[in-house]
Enzyme design. Structure first.
Site, PDB file in Angstrom:
ATOM      1  N   THR A   1       0.851  -1.207   0.000  1.00  0.00           N
ATOM      2  CA  THR A   1       0.000   0.000   0.000  1.00  0.00           C
ATOM      3  C   THR A   1       0.881   1.250   0.000  1.00  0.00           C
ATOM      4  O   THR A   1       0.625   2.200  -0.743  1.00  0.00           O
ATOM      5  CB  THR A   1      -0.918   0.016   1.244  1.00  0.00           C
ATOM      6  OG1 THR A   1      -1.694  -1.177   1.237  1.00  0.00           O
ATOM      7  CG2 THR A   1      -1.827   1.224   1.252  1.00  0.00           C
TER       8      THR A   1
ATOM      9  N   TRP B   1       2.465   1.590  -3.393  1.00  0.00           N
ATOM     10  CA  TRP B   1       1.514   2.068  -4.406  1.00  0.00           C
ATOM     11  C   TRP B   1       1.545   3.595  -4.468  1.00  0.00           C
ATOM     12  O   TRP B   1       1.404   4.186  -5.529  1.00  0.00           O
ATOM     13  CB  TRP B   1       0.104   1.588  -4.036  1.00  0.00           C
ATOM     14  CG  TRP B   1      -0.961   2.085  -4.976  1.00  0.00           C
ATOM     15  CD1 TRP B   1      -1.381   1.493  -6.129  1.00  0.00           C
ATOM     16  CD2 TRP B   1      -1.721   3.294  -4.857  1.00  0.00           C
ATOM     17  NE1 TRP B   1      -2.355   2.235  -6.728  1.00  0.00           N
ATOM     18  CE2 TRP B   1      -2.591   3.355  -5.972  1.00  0.00           C
ATOM     19  CE3 TRP B   1      -1.767   4.322  -3.928  1.00  0.00           C
ATOM     20  CZ2 TRP B   1      -3.485   4.401  -6.171  1.00  0.00           C
ATOM     21  CZ3 TRP B   1      -2.652   5.372  -4.123  1.00  0.00           C
ATOM     22  CH2 TRP B   1      -3.504   5.402  -5.238  1.00  0.00           C
ATOM     23  N   HIS B   2       1.751   4.219  -3.314  1.00  0.00           N
ATOM     24  CA  HIS B   2       1.732   5.684  -3.282  1.00  0.00           C
ATOM     25  C   HIS B   2       2.949   6.307  -3.949  1.00  0.00           C
ATOM     26  O   HIS B   2       2.901   7.459  -4.379  1.00  0.00           O
ATOM     27  CB  HIS B   2       1.633   6.181  -1.835  1.00  0.00           C
ATOM     28  CG  HIS B   2       0.266   6.019  -1.264  1.00  0.00           C
ATOM     29  ND1 HIS B   2      -0.168   4.843  -0.699  1.00  0.00           N
ATOM     30  CD2 HIS B   2      -0.786   6.874  -1.179  1.00  0.00           C
ATOM     31  CE1 HIS B   2      -1.424   4.987  -0.296  1.00  0.00           C
ATOM     32  NE2 HIS B   2      -1.824   6.208  -0.572  1.00  0.00           N
ATOM     33  N   GLY B   3       4.040   5.586  -4.017  1.00  0.00           N
ATOM     34  CA  GLY B   3       5.208   6.177  -4.672  1.00  0.00           C
ATOM     35  C   GLY B   3       6.412   5.284  -4.564  1.00  0.00           C
ATOM     36  O   GLY B   3       6.529   4.465  -3.645  1.00  0.00           O
TER      37      GLY B   3
ATOM     38  N   PHE C   1       0.186  10.108  -7.555  1.00  0.00           N
ATOM     39  CA  PHE C   1       0.243   8.667  -7.277  1.00  0.00           C
ATOM     40  C   PHE C   1      -0.257   7.925  -8.496  1.00  0.00           C
ATOM     41  O   PHE C   1      -0.637   6.921  -8.577  1.00  0.00           O
ATOM     42  CB  PHE C   1      -0.537   8.321  -6.019  1.00  0.00           C
ATOM     43  CG  PHE C   1      -0.055   9.101  -4.825  1.00  0.00           C
ATOM     44  CD1 PHE C   1       1.306   9.322  -4.658  1.00  0.00           C
ATOM     45  CD2 PHE C   1      -0.911   9.633  -3.902  1.00  0.00           C
ATOM     46  CE1 PHE C   1       1.789  10.063  -3.582  1.00  0.00           C
ATOM     47  CE2 PHE C   1      -0.453  10.359  -2.816  1.00  0.00           C
ATOM     48  CZ  PHE C   1       0.897  10.573  -2.664  1.00  0.00           C
TER      49      PHE C   1
END
Lengths: 474, 393
Positions: free
Chosen positions: A316, A319-321, A474
């Site tokens: 998770t 996924w953001h960066g 993102f």
């Protein structure tokens, strides 16, 4: 194109709404698809081709998987399709990160020219993957209409920053939908609320957070550091939930019903609850497509539950960066949620509610420090300053100015971060349904107030200096 | 109920369509007076490359934003909104006291050492170059409003570093062998700085400029070995325009601050006949008189806004004043910024020839430019907030 821009608000939106409602029903999906492609191409003209490529691959593979009978063949096709999707995402989002790691380990200097991240790629890739997995699981039939599937992936309200809509949610709505007068009212109101959250609260909070996080660690006082992280916590919530409100509202105007993406996360009493209320579409995506396939909590040993949780939360974060700070941020939540599962939740039940809120807010704000800061070193310094572990002093001129100048925004943000207005809205709507005498003044007053809000938003937009959505990157 | 439900959607659409219609029907503006910048007009980059790169869409967005109907009014209301909601620093630049009309700049930080060294280094080069031509020079700083008018500022505002920066500059100039003086040191203590500056502009007013002129003449006399008597300030000779004043800082705030600023003049009548002025060197182009250069605002309609520039003088690359009623037969060159504009004729009235140079509008090496004029003395005269005057280096 950005929702909170004059071109979207005063040019794109009225034209699309008018064209949509004067078009025959059979043409409406095509119109929305054209509008969505135009919306995306406006900001990313060259990347529209990449998105179309992704759509075509998933369209074809969806049908092929649907037609395949043998389970092993279906699984192979599914893996190939997921890999294609992840390869596209990986090339644009993660290649530089992995090349850096490889260079650090091997000492080889690999020349890699960073490619700009196509806006919304993480969102539409996840939507496409969920579609393919649902087809594989036979939860849905593959869509034979290229226009309809394209519309599912590109639908402009949710295209660039979610919520991550599941195909199952709007499958039927794409084929047939009706916009009632109530949908129009609720959708319009939700859109304006979201726009207000973004422009009138998230942007001013963003000004504060940006200025404070631009200070060197030595220039931060404890008071300023707290103001900075409170401002950022409010900015990211109002920015993202505002976008989700706008997406849900716009979709409703066009007859779609999206799932909720936020549910007042800052009133949570545990981190586990926080993540049930924050970016719900992403959490549930990881739950359904990663956590459950890993075995979830139905595994032979308790340690496997913790392993699964740590994997999901690290992913998770990732996924953001593509950076260690995002991974650490995800891992941080993984650890807390494991600990809560193990024993903290039981402890929390025994302490007063107020302390449970304080516990959540402090942990979330510490998490946001890692999320917002550019590197670990600054994050540590920042957190040390927050807790008086430096000699920078407790406050200075900046602290006072931020408090004085943004007090009105902080108060509004804090009030709107708790469900007071929502409760009022529910109460008034219920009353309006039962009494026309109440409904008439309510609707008139609402119209006046929301139109006033649009005008104030316009005033802010004409002066806008701070307007990009955080989740665009993102 | 259905009609009631449609009230809000219809109202929103009506607002958006009205905005769209006004956008298309309002005439485009080339320039924003308030923002002091060119606006995006409907001239777009339309090559395939521009479309693919997103340049076209960015230009269209700028166009819609710049030409949005009633843009100035939206911006003006935003400033009012900021003031009404208690913002300390409006537009992130100014403290505003709506009651008195004063606009005070945000406090300045210490100028970095390297920036001061660069500034002084540039002047050291000029000093050296002029010495080689046997032309003496001195560097004067005028008191800037931002440095000396710090009230009303909020009690929690940090200290402004203007005075310290100015002192550090003069120390460095001295250390580098450059003759220098602070005009503020020659202004009598009894002069209230609040009387010296416009409330809503970054310049001094006529009274302040006059104090600067008196201080400047005192310092010039000491250097050129003359005992010129400056024209004394005569309060009864003050003539003020009734036009509303467009202060530079008030313009940034979309003229939202009510004030009593006025353009005033204080000069002897014979100024109007004693000068021949050239825009350039002597004999270059047309000859001008005092009224052609100074005080264009005197001829403007009373309902038109006047500014410091229209009130006194624009910035010209070079003005040469030939004076037929002089105290000294010397040729003086003054290299300046806009602070000098209000008093350039006052200073020029004492010398046979005065050349005023604005390096922001000239090209080439300043030393060559000045040497070619062959003056007896050169004075650099800048307000003390100005640390970027010799762009050629």
């Amino acid at each position: 194109m950005v929702f909170s821009s004059l071109i979207f608000l005063y040019v794109f939106l009225p034209i699309v709404i008018i064209l949509y409602f004067i078009s025959p029903k059979w043409f409406r999906n095509t119109l929305l698809l054209i509008a969505s492609l135009f919306f995306y191409a406006w900001g990313e003209p060259k990347y529209v081709v990449l998105m179309l490529l992704s759509i075509i691959v998933n369209y074809i593979m969806g049908i092929v998987i649907d037609k395949a009978d043998a389970k092993s063949k279906r699984l192979t096709l599914l893996i190939v399709t997921i890999l294609i999707n992840l390869a596209i995402l990986g090339y644009y989002k993660y290649a530089g990160f992995f090349i850096d790691i490889y260079s650090d380990i091997t000492g080889q200097n690999i020349v890699w020219e960073a490619v700009p991240l196509p806006i919304g790629i993480s969102f539409y890739t996840f939507q496409a993957v969920s579609y393919i997995i649902d087809v594989y699981r036979k939860d849905v039939k593959a869509n034979r209409s290229l226009i309809d599937l394209s519309l599912f992936i590109t639908l402009f309200p949710q295209l660039v920053a979610g919520p991550i809509v599941r195909y199952q949610t709007i499958d039927e709505q794409i084929k047939s939908r009706f916009t009632s007068s109530s949908d129009l009212m609720v959708g319009t109101r939700r859109f304006i609320q979201g726009l207000g959250k973004k422009v009138l609260i998230a942007n001013p909070m963003g000004e504060v957070a940006d200025q404070i996080f631009a200070l060197s660690a030595g220039d931060l006082t404890t008071g300023t550091a707290w103001i900075g992280i409170i401002a950022y916590s409010l900015q990211i919530y109002f920015d993202f939930s505002g976008y989700s409100d706008m997406a849900i509202g716009l979709a409703r105007i066009f007859g779609f019903r999206f799932e909720e993406n936020f549910n007042y996360p800052y009133i949570s009493q545990s981190i586990t609850e926080f993540w049930r209320r924050w970016h719900i579409s992403l959490s549930s995506w990881f739950r359904d497509y990663v956590y459950f396939p890993l075995g979830g909590s139905r595994v032979s040993h308790q340690w496997k539950v913790y392993r699964n949780l740590l994997i999901v939360w690290t992913l998770t974060g990732f996924w953001h960066g593509a950076s260690w700070t995002f991974m650490a941020w995800g891992f941080y939540y993984g650890i807390i949620i494991c600990l809560e599962k193990k024993f903290i939740l039981k402890w929390l039940e025994k302490i007063p509610r107020l302390f449970r809120h304080v516990y959540v807010l402090i942990l979330v704000m510490i998490g946001w420090v890692f999320f917002r800061a550019d590197n670990f070193s600054y994050s540590w310094d920042y957190i040390k300053t927050m807790f008086f572990m430096t000699e920078n002093g407790s406050y200075d001129y900046n602290t006072i100015v931020y408090l004085m100048d943004y007090a009105i925004y902080f108060v509004a943000a804090i009030v709107l971060a708790i469900p007071v207005y929502m409760m009022y809205q529910k109460w008034s709507e219920t009353k309006a349904e039962n009494s026309i005498g109440f409904a008439i003044p309510l609707r008139i007053l609402q119209t006046v107030l929301y139109v006033g809000l649009i005008l104030i938003i316009t005033m802010f937009l004409v002066n806008a200096t701070h307007n990009l959505f955080i989740y665009f990157r993102f | 109920m259905k009609i009631l439900n449609l009230l809000l959607p219809i109202a929103m659409l009506a607002v958006l369509v009205t905005g769209l219609t006004l956008f298309f029907t309002t005439e485009d503006r080339e320039v924003s007076e308030m923002e002091n910048r060119e606006l995006q007009t409907a001239h777009f980059s339309t090559s395939v490359q521009d479309i693919i790169s997103g340049k076209l869409t960015k230009e269209v967005e700028s166009y819609i934003s710049d030409q949005f109907a009633f843009r100035d009014d939206w911006m003006k209301n935003f400033v009012k909104f900021q003031s009404a909601t208690g913002k300390t620093v409006i537009k992130d630049q100014y403290y505003v006291d709506a009651r008195t009309g004063w606009i005070v700049s945000k406090a300045a930080d210490l100028v970095p050492e390297e920036d001061l060294d660069k500034f002084v280094g540039d002047f050291a080069k000029i000093n050296e170059g002029l010495s080689a031509h046997n032309i003496p020079m001195a560097f004067f700083t005028f008191p800037a409003k931002a440095t000396y008018v710090r009230e009303p500022s909020p009690s929690y505002a940090p200290e402004d570093m203007g005075i310290k920066n100015n002192a550090r500059l003069h120390e460095k100039l001295t250390a580098n062998g450059i003759d220098n003086a602070k005009m503020m040191d020659a202004i009598p203590n009894g002069v209230d700085v609040h009387n010296m500056f416009f409330k809503t502009d970054h310049h001094w007013n006529m009274y302040g400029a006059y104090q600067g002129y008196l201080a400047m003449m005192k310092n010039m006399n000491a250097r050129i070995g003359e005992e010129i008597q400056p024209i004394p300030f005569d309060e009864n000779n003050m003539n003020c325009l009734s036009n509303d004043f467009s202060g530079s800082w008030n313009k940034v705030l979309y003229m939202t601050v009510e004030n009593d600023d006025q353009i005033c003049y204080n000069y002897p009548e014979n100024f109007e006949s004693q000068f021949t002025v050239y825009m350039g060197k002597v004999g270059e182009g047309k000859e001008f008189k005092f009224n052609d250069i100074y005080g264009a605002a005197k001829n403007m309609p009373q309902d038109e806004l006047v500014s410091y520039a229209t009130g006194y003088s624009l910035d010209y690359a070079m003005l040469t004043f030939l004076n037929n009623d002089y105290d000294s037969d010397k040729h003086i060159v003054i290299v300046k910024d806009s602070y000098m504009n209000a008093i350039q004729f006052h200073v020029a009235s004492h010398f046979k020839q005065t050349t005023i140079v604005d390096l922001r509008h000239t090209q080439g090496d300043p030393v060559d430019l000045i040497a070619e004029l062959n003056p007896d003395y050169v004075f650099f005269a800048y307000n003390d907030r100005n640390f970027n005057v010799v762009e050629q280096y």
